[in-house]
Scaffold this motif. Structure first.
Motif, PDB file in Angstrom:
ATOM      1  N   ARG A   1       0.875  -1.124  -0.191  1.00 42.14           N
ATOM      2  CA  ARG A   1       0.119  -0.099   0.099  1.00 42.14           C
ATOM      3  C   ARG A   1       0.836   1.182  -0.267  1.00 42.14           C
ATOM      4  NH1 ARG A   1      -3.634   0.321   4.522  1.00 42.14           N
ATOM      5  NH2 ARG A   1      -4.973   1.823   3.172  1.00 42.14           N
ATOM      6  N   ARG A   2       2.140   1.238   0.459  1.00 46.73           N
ATOM      7  CA  ARG A   2       3.010   2.361   0.812  1.00 46.73           C
ATOM      8  C   ARG A   2       3.396   2.721  -0.768  1.00 46.73           C
ATOM      9  NH1 ARG A   2       7.920   2.916   4.841  1.00 46.73           N
ATOM     10  NH2 ARG A   2       8.435   4.828   4.401  1.00 46.73           N
ATOM     11  N   TYR A   3       3.949   1.550  -1.156  1.00 46.89           N
ATOM     12  CA  TYR A   3       4.904   1.662  -2.514  1.00 46.89           C
ATOM     13  C   TYR A   3       4.034   1.674  -3.864  1.00 46.89           C
ATOM     14  CZ  TYR A   3       8.787   1.510   0.740  1.00 46.89           C
ATOM     15  OH  TYR A   3       9.569   1.517   1.729  1.00 46.89           O
ATOM     16  N   PHE A   4       2.870   0.842  -3.948  1.00 47.31           N
ATOM     17  CA  PHE A   4       2.159   1.033  -5.281  1.00 47.31           C
ATOM     18  C   PHE A   4       0.822   1.191  -4.919  1.00 47.31           C
ATOM     19  CE2 PHE A   4       4.913  -2.718  -4.811  1.00 47.31           C
ATOM     20  CZ  PHE A   4       6.160  -2.483  -5.672  1.00 47.31           C
ATOM     21  N   ASP A   5       0.397   1.988  -3.967  1.00 48.04           N
ATOM     22  CA  ASP A   5      -0.930   2.307  -3.771  1.00 48.04           C
ATOM     23  C   ASP A   5      -2.034   1.490  -3.989  1.00 48.04           C
ATOM     24  OD1 ASP A   5       0.039   5.068  -3.177  1.00 48.04           O
ATOM     25  OD2 ASP A   5       0.051   5.609  -5.212  1.00 48.04           O
ATOM     26  N   GLU A   6      -1.681   0.270  -3.640  1.00 49.19           N
ATOM     27  CA  GLU A   6      -2.680  -0.899  -3.598  1.00 49.19           C
ATOM     28  C   GLU A   6      -3.628  -1.077  -2.449  1.00 49.19           C
ATOM     29  OE1 GLU A   6      -0.827  -4.932  -4.169  1.00 49.19           O
ATOM     30  OE2 GLU A   6       0.321  -4.128  -6.084  1.00 49.19           O
ATOM     31  N   LYS A   7      -4.967  -1.532  -2.711  1.00 46.59           N
ATOM     32  CA  LYS A   7      -5.653  -1.707  -1.372  1.00 46.59           C
ATOM     33  C   LYS A   7      -5.426  -2.949  -0.992  1.00 46.59           C
ATOM     34  CE  LYS A   7      -9.116   1.817  -2.772  1.00 46.59           C
ATOM     35  NZ  LYS A   7     -10.601   1.995  -3.128  1.00 46.59           N
ATOM     36  N   SER A   8      -5.883  -3.201   0.309  1.00 50.24           N
ATOM     37  CA  SER A   8      -5.523  -4.382   0.822  1.00 50.24           C
ATOM     38  C   SER A   8      -6.953  -5.139   0.673  1.00 50.24           C
ATOM     39  CB  SER A   8      -5.805  -4.183   2.460  1.00 50.24           C
ATOM     40  OG  SER A   8      -6.908  -3.846   2.979  1.00 50.24           O
ATOM     41  N   ARG A   9      -7.047  -6.525   0.695  1.00 48.18           N
ATOM     42  CA  ARG A   9      -8.199  -7.398   0.294  1.00 48.18           C
ATOM     43  C   ARG A   9      -9.208  -7.123   0.894  1.00 48.18           C
ATOM     44  NH1 ARG A   9      -9.967 -12.371   2.188  1.00 48.18           N
ATOM     45  NH2 ARG A   9     -10.886 -13.612   0.421  1.00 48.18           N
ATOM     46  N   GLN A  10      -9.254  -6.803   2.217  1.00 48.12           N
ATOM     47  CA  GLN A  10     -10.513  -6.351   2.827  1.00 48.12           C
ATOM     48  C   GLN A  10     -11.212  -4.769   2.320  1.00 48.12           C
ATOM     49  OE1 GLN A  10      -9.907  -5.860   7.088  1.00 48.12           O
ATOM     50  NE2 GLN A  10     -11.909  -5.651   7.570  1.00 48.12           N
ATOM     51  N   GLU A  11     -10.013  -3.853   1.969  1.00 53.84           N
ATOM     52  CA  GLU A  11     -10.586  -2.746   1.428  1.00 53.84           C
ATOM     53  C   GLU A  11     -11.231  -2.987   0.183  1.00 53.84           C
ATOM     54  OE1 GLU A  11      -7.833   0.572   3.246  1.00 53.84           O
ATOM     55  OE2 GLU A  11      -7.002  -0.494   1.569  1.00 53.84           O
ATOM     56  N   ARG A  12     -10.644  -3.897  -0.779  1.00 56.35           N
ATOM     57  CA  ARG A  12     -11.268  -4.129  -2.105  1.00 56.35           C
ATOM     58  C   ARG A  12     -12.493  -4.947  -1.958  1.00 56.35           C
ATOM     59  NH1 ARG A  12      -5.571  -6.008  -3.400  1.00 56.35           N
ATOM     60  NH2 ARG A  12      -6.444  -8.319  -2.983  1.00 56.35           N
ATOM     61  N   ILE A  13     -12.791  -5.648  -1.111  1.00 56.43           N
ATOM     62  CA  ILE A  13     -14.124  -6.350  -0.598  1.00 56.43           C
ATOM     63  C   ILE A  13     -15.078  -5.372  -0.278  1.00 56.43           C
ATOM     64  CG2 ILE A  13     -15.281  -7.959   0.689  1.00 56.43           C
ATOM     65  CD1 ILE A  13     -12.818  -9.795   0.594  1.00 56.43           C
ATOM     66  N   ARG A  14     -14.676  -4.468   0.404  1.00 58.36           N
ATOM     67  CA  ARG A  14     -15.645  -3.293   1.198  1.00 58.36           C
ATOM     68  C   ARG A  14     -16.113  -2.579  -0.177  1.00 58.36           C
ATOM     69  NH1 ARG A  14     -12.616   0.549   4.311  1.00 58.36           N
ATOM     70  NH2 ARG A  14     -12.494   1.241   2.300  1.00 58.36           N
ATOM     71  N   ASP A  15     -15.119  -1.991  -0.971  1.00 63.48           N
ATOM     72  CA  ASP A  15     -15.469  -1.248  -2.174  1.00 63.48           C
ATOM     73  C   ASP A  15     -16.509  -1.766  -3.082  1.00 63.48           C
ATOM     74  OD1 ASP A  15     -13.818   0.990  -1.081  1.00 63.48           O
ATOM     75  OD2 ASP A  15     -12.173   0.473  -2.402  1.00 63.48           O
ATOM     76  N   GLU A  16     -16.027  -3.491  -3.392  1.00 67.37           N
ATOM     77  CA  GLU A  16     -16.817  -3.760  -4.152  1.00 67.37           C
ATOM     78  C   GLU A  16     -18.310  -4.077  -3.717  1.00 67.37           C
ATOM     79  OE1 GLU A  16     -16.942  -8.441  -5.799  1.00 67.37           O
ATOM     80  OE2 GLU A  16     -14.963  -7.569  -6.058  1.00 67.37           O
ATOM     81  N   MET A  17     -18.476  -4.227  -2.593  1.00 67.19           N
ATOM     82  CA  MET A  17     -19.873  -4.496  -1.780  1.00 67.19           C
ATOM     83  C   MET A  17     -20.622  -2.997  -1.910  1.00 67.19           C
ATOM     84  SD  MET A  17     -19.317  -6.831   1.498  1.00 67.19           S
ATOM     85  CE  MET A  17     -20.787  -6.505   2.120  1.00 67.19           C
ATOM     86  N   PHE A  18     -19.619  -1.814  -1.517  1.00 67.09           N
ATOM     87  CA  PHE A  18     -20.254  -0.839  -1.605  1.00 67.09           C
ATOM     88  C   PHE A  18     -20.939  -0.290  -2.972  1.00 67.09           C
ATOM     89  CE2 PHE A  18     -19.957   3.952  -2.461  1.00 67.09           C
ATOM     90  CZ  PHE A  18     -20.919   4.511  -1.438  1.00 67.09           C
ATOM     91  N   MET A  19     -20.080  -0.488  -3.980  1.00 67.03           N
ATOM     92  CA  MET A  19     -20.397  -0.573  -5.431  1.00 67.03           C
ATOM     93  C   MET A  19     -21.875  -1.150  -5.843  1.00 67.03           C
ATOM     94  SD  MET A  19     -18.656   1.970  -6.543  1.00 67.03           S
ATOM     95  CE  MET A  19     -18.474   1.893  -8.238  1.00 67.03           C
ATOM     96  N   THR A  20     -21.648  -2.471  -5.519  1.00 68.88           N
ATOM     97  CA  THR A  20     -22.962  -3.462  -5.720  1.00 68.88           C
ATOM     98  C   THR A  20     -24.402  -2.834  -4.962  1.00 68.88           C
ATOM     99  OG1 THR A  20     -22.375  -4.803  -4.030  1.00 68.88           O
ATOM    100  CG2 THR A  20     -21.580  -5.416  -6.468  1.00 68.88           C
TER     101      THR A  20
END
Length: 87
Positions: A56-75
């Protein structure tokens, strides 16, 4: 009770020291150095470069939990938007 917890903590410390004594992260020239081994047991990562550090610090990647939360929010927002305004 306090002595039992202290004994368990000491047991795990000795177990980790034994397991990580031959780890390659210490370096061959520093084998046998108890201070280096103690630091390696408490913080096993040798450095925090871009290869070893947090993605997250070097590549600005989201954690697995954040990706799941964002996907749930979008749906959820997609279903809420279509049902509420069509009627």
């Amino acid at each position: 009770m306090k002595n039992i917890i202290r004994g368990i903590r000491r047991h795990h410390l000795q177990r980790l020291k034994k397991a990580r004594a031959s780890d390659h992260a210490i370096g061959a020239s520093r084998y046998g150095d108890s201070a280096v081994l103690g630091r390696h047991v408490n913080a096993p990562v040798k450095c925090s470069c871009w290869m070893c550090g947090n993605p997250r610090r070097y590549f600005d990647e989201k954690s697995r939990q954040e990706r799941i939360r964002d996907e749930m929010f979008m749906t959820d927002s997609a279903t809420m938007g279509t049902v509420g305004f069509d009627e």
